[in-house]
Design an enzyme around this catalytic site. Structure first.
Site: not given
Ligand SMILES: Nc1ncnc2c1ncn2[C@@H]1O[C@H](COP(=O)(O)OP(=O)(O)O)[C@@H](O)[C@H]1O
Ligand SMILES: Cc1ncc(COP(=O)(O)O)c(N)n1
Ligand SMILES: [Mg+2]
Length: 513
Positions: A225, A227-228
């Site tokens: 996950t 980079g989501t």
């Molecule tokens: N295991 C997962 N399965 C499905 N969707 C996910 C999963 N983890 C994150 N997401 C989705 O990915 C997107 C990024 O969310 P999040 O992981 O909370 O952000 P960030 O990467 O900024 O911490 C959101 O739409 C979240 O609901």
């Molecule tokens: C250069 C850069 N930009 C953004 C994120 C955040 O990504 P994530 O919250 O999925 O680790 C990261 N890890 N690195």
């Protein structure tokens, strides 16, 4: 943001094609799972051009962030000017903005060169726990960036930090946070719940100043996950650049993230806690992969929607609307089955359906008609025992298209494998009205077909919300999902029925595991 474009026209009078364009202003991730690299891949996967202004270079992998080198402010300004003054940017998306000076420069650049929309992902801490922009950045985010943004996409920790440490633990907290953040000035707020503790679904809260929407998708069980967040924001920007409304851009982006995570859940890169995923999954189903094995993802069979034009006529809805509702509800593959239309009408409908399915990253198969599948560039065909033999369909369609075959017996199932099919549709499992003179196999007949083949199987025939659970609970490892017609399309709300069935299948699948 001002809503006028910044020079989409060209002056020499020749006809030129304008391609939707997102500029990402973010940090580089050497591991290429997040940051600039994720943004480029997400835009490429969504068919949008992506230019890049790099704010920092990180040394990063699946273990964490080992180093950060911030790009000098003047040079961030120079990159911004180079791109914005020349390249017809539609939407700007921001990620890692590591200093107050860089936020200021971005603010000034966007005043000088307005774009159609600004998507702000207020990146602060990577999921590995490393700080990418410290707390000193918060006030300039709040004062300069948020009021300019068309949407901000904080995760739970970022939303909490922007609100001065307000604790966020429940969906109700996320709703309050979305409203409080909206009051700071952005047009729309999406609070992402990827890290919400104890949630079975991945829940995000979208607030547009009026309505609050709870967006849910299944939570994919995977370590991949990293980079989501970057991907979600880039995909929102890409859809906005193509002209989508905000809510639909957010929904498409969320669905895309769910699809890539599902597709990439078992890939293995790096030894750390959080791996990257494969943004370009569609290339695997497309023309770029020369290996036959593995081009089709069997988990696409999970909720297989088979259309029926009579039913859609009866309920007065256009085919494309019915398909879109099914996909929104969780359908993972669509088969266009048309028994009435003339070829030309069928082809036009098929083209429209390919368009809608592709925009969601969901494969579209054509029932029976190999010629129509080729003409509309569908992802493949489904053939019955009296249609074009799978072996010949394979020759005509080439190695990359998906081919499914209806099988009732173990012998037919073995033949499907030999003929080069990708999956088996096995039924009718229960009695049905959609096919005349169709003998019923029952769960035992279904099992016998599954055990006779290495191919993944989707069960079909009379399956609905009341019996789908028992079909999935047969627990044969190559039974990957159910195909349904009436239970989705001969109903008032395709969206609600698909959602309900999706939830039932998820529940049944978790029982089996
Ligand atoms: N295991 C997962 N399965 C499905 N969707 C996910 C999963 N983890 C994150 N997401 C989705 O990915 C997107 C990024 O969310 P999040 O992981 O909370 O952000 P960030 O990467 O900024 O911490 C959101 O739409 C979240 O609901
Ligand atoms: C250069 C850069 N930009 C953004 C994120 C955040 O990504 P994530 O919250 O999925 O680790 C990261 N890890 N690195
Ligand atoms: Mg993030």
């Amino acid at each position: 943001m001002a809503m006028e474009g910044n020079g989409a026209s060209v002056s020499d009078g020749a006809s030129k094609t304008k391609i939707p364009h997102v500029l990402t202003v973010a940090g580089s991730d050497s591991g290429a799972g997040a940051g600039i690299q994720a943004d480029i891949k997400a835009c490429a996967a969504r068919g949008v051009y992506c230019s890049t202004v790099i704010t920092a270079v990180t040394a990063q992998n699946t273990v964490g962030v080992q180093g950060v080198n911030i790009v000098p402010e003047d040079f961030v300004a120079e990159q911004l000017k180079s791109v914005l003054s020349d390249m017809q940017v539609d939407v700007v998306k921001t990620g890692m903005l590591p200093s107050i000076g860089i936020v200021k420069i971005l603010h000034e650049s966007l005043r000088e060169f307005p774009v159609r929309a600004l998507v702000v992902d207020p990146v602060m801490v990577s999921t590995s726990g490393d700080v990418l922009a410290g707390p000193s950045i918060l006030s300039s985010f709040r004062e300069e960036l948020l009021p300019m943004a068309d949407i901000i996409t904080p995760n739970i920790k970022e939303a909490s930090a922007l609100l001065g440490g307000m604790p966020l633990e429940t969906v109700a907290d996320m709703r309050s946070a979305a409203k409080a953040l909206h009051a700071i000035g952005p047009r729309n707020v999406l609070v992402k719940g990827g890290d919400l503790p104890d949630s079975l679904d991945a829940i995000d809260i979208f607030f547009d100043g009026k309505d609050c929407h709870e967006l849910r998708s299944s939570r994919i069980k995977t370590r991949n996950t990293h980079g989501t967040g970057c991907t979600l924001a880039s995909c929102i920007a890409a859809e906005l650049a193509k002209g989508s409304s905000m809510l639909s851009a957010v929904k498409v982006a969320k669905h895309y993230v769910e699809t890539v995570l599902e597709y990439s859940k078992d890939i293995f890169i790096g030894n750390g806690r959080q791996g990257p995923f494969d943004h370009l999954l569609r290339l695997k189903n497309g023309i770029h992969n020369s290996h036959r094995q593995g081009t089709f993802n069997p988990s696409n069979l999970f909720l297989y929607a088979v259309t029926d034009s009579q039913m859609n006529k009866k309920w007065g809805r256009p085919m494309v609307d019915a398909i879109e509702a099914a996909i929104e509800g969780g359908a993972t593959i669509v088969q266009l089955r048309e028994k009435d239309a003339e070829t030309r009408e069928f082809l036009e409908m098929a083209k429209a359906c390919v368009g809608i399915c592709r925009s969601y990253g969901v494969p579209l198969l054509i029932n029976d008609r190999v010629d129509v599948a080729l003409a509309c560039d569908a992802d493949g065909v489904h053939v019955g025992q009296s249609d074009m033999p799978a072996r010949i369909a394979r020759t005509l369609l080439g190695p990359e298209k998906i081919i499914g075959v209806s099988c009732k017996t173990p012998e037919q199932a073995q033949q499907a494998w030999i003929d080069g099919a990708d999956y088996i549709g096995c039924g009718g499992v229960y009695p049905t009205n959609t096919k005349a003179n169709n003998p019923t196999l029952g769960l035992d007949g279904l099992k016998a077909v599954c055990l006779a083949s290495k191919l993944p199987v989707v069960a079909i025939g009379g399956i609905n919300a009341s019996n789908a659970g028992s079909v999935m609970e047969t627990g044969v490892s190559n039974l990957k999902g159910v195909a349904v017609v009436s239970a989705l399309f001969d109903r008032e709300s395709v969206l609600a029925e698909t959602r309900n069935l999706h939830a039932i299948l998820m529940e049944a699948a978790s029982q089996v595991k």
